[in-house]
Design a protein around this motif. Sequence first.
Motif, short mmCIF file in Angstrom:
data_model
loop_
_atom_site.label_atom_id
_atom_site.label_comp_id
_atom_site.label_asym_id
_atom_site.label_seq_id
_atom_site.Cartn_x
_atom_site.Cartn_y
_atom_site.Cartn_z
N ARG A 12 0.84 -1.21 0.00
CA ARG A 12 0.00 0.00 0.00
C ARG A 12 0.87 1.26 0.00
N VAL A 13 1.91 1.25 0.81
CA VAL A 13 2.81 2.41 0.88
C VAL A 13 3.53 2.60 -0.45
N GLU A 14 4.05 1.53 -1.02
CA GLU A 14 4.76 1.63 -2.31
C GLU A 14 3.83 2.13 -3.40
N THR A 15 2.60 1.67 -3.41
CA THR A 15 1.62 2.14 -4.39
C THR A 15 1.35 3.62 -4.19
N PHE A 16 1.20 4.04 -2.95
CA PHE A 16 0.98 5.45 -2.63
C PHE A 16 2.15 6.30 -3.13
N LEU A 17 3.38 5.84 -2.88
CA LEU A 17 4.56 6.60 -3.31
C LEU A 17 4.61 6.71 -4.83
N THR A 18 4.32 5.62 -5.51
CA THR A 18 4.33 5.63 -6.98
C THR A 18 3.26 6.57 -7.53
N ARG A 19 2.08 6.49 -6.97
CA ARG A 19 0.96 7.31 -7.45
C ARG A 19 1.18 8.79 -7.20
N THR A 20 1.76 9.12 -6.05
CA THR A 20 1.93 10.53 -5.69
C THR A 20 3.25 11.13 -6.16
#
Length: 88
Positions: A12-20
């Motif tokens: 979830r954190v990695e996805t958040f970092l990629t998206r933002t």
Amino acid sequence: MNRTADEQFLHRVETFLTRTGIAASRFGEMAANDRAFIADLRGTEREFRRSTLEKVEKFMDGFEAGVAHAGRRPSQAASDIRRSAAGS
């Protein structure tokens, strides 16, 4: 937390970092007051308190809600954060 929960949280954190587009160290500083948070999370050598993980979850939820409310893309909001950090 069991390994599966750790992996789900990291995903979830990695996805958040990629998206933002927020840098890992900046995210750690903003979400957990710890620039090394993501490096430590990726390394899985450190145990985190449930309260820390909940704080990070709350940060991500709040960021996404704020972005949605403002009608902006996450990457636009992250650009504002980077500009703000550069100015400080």
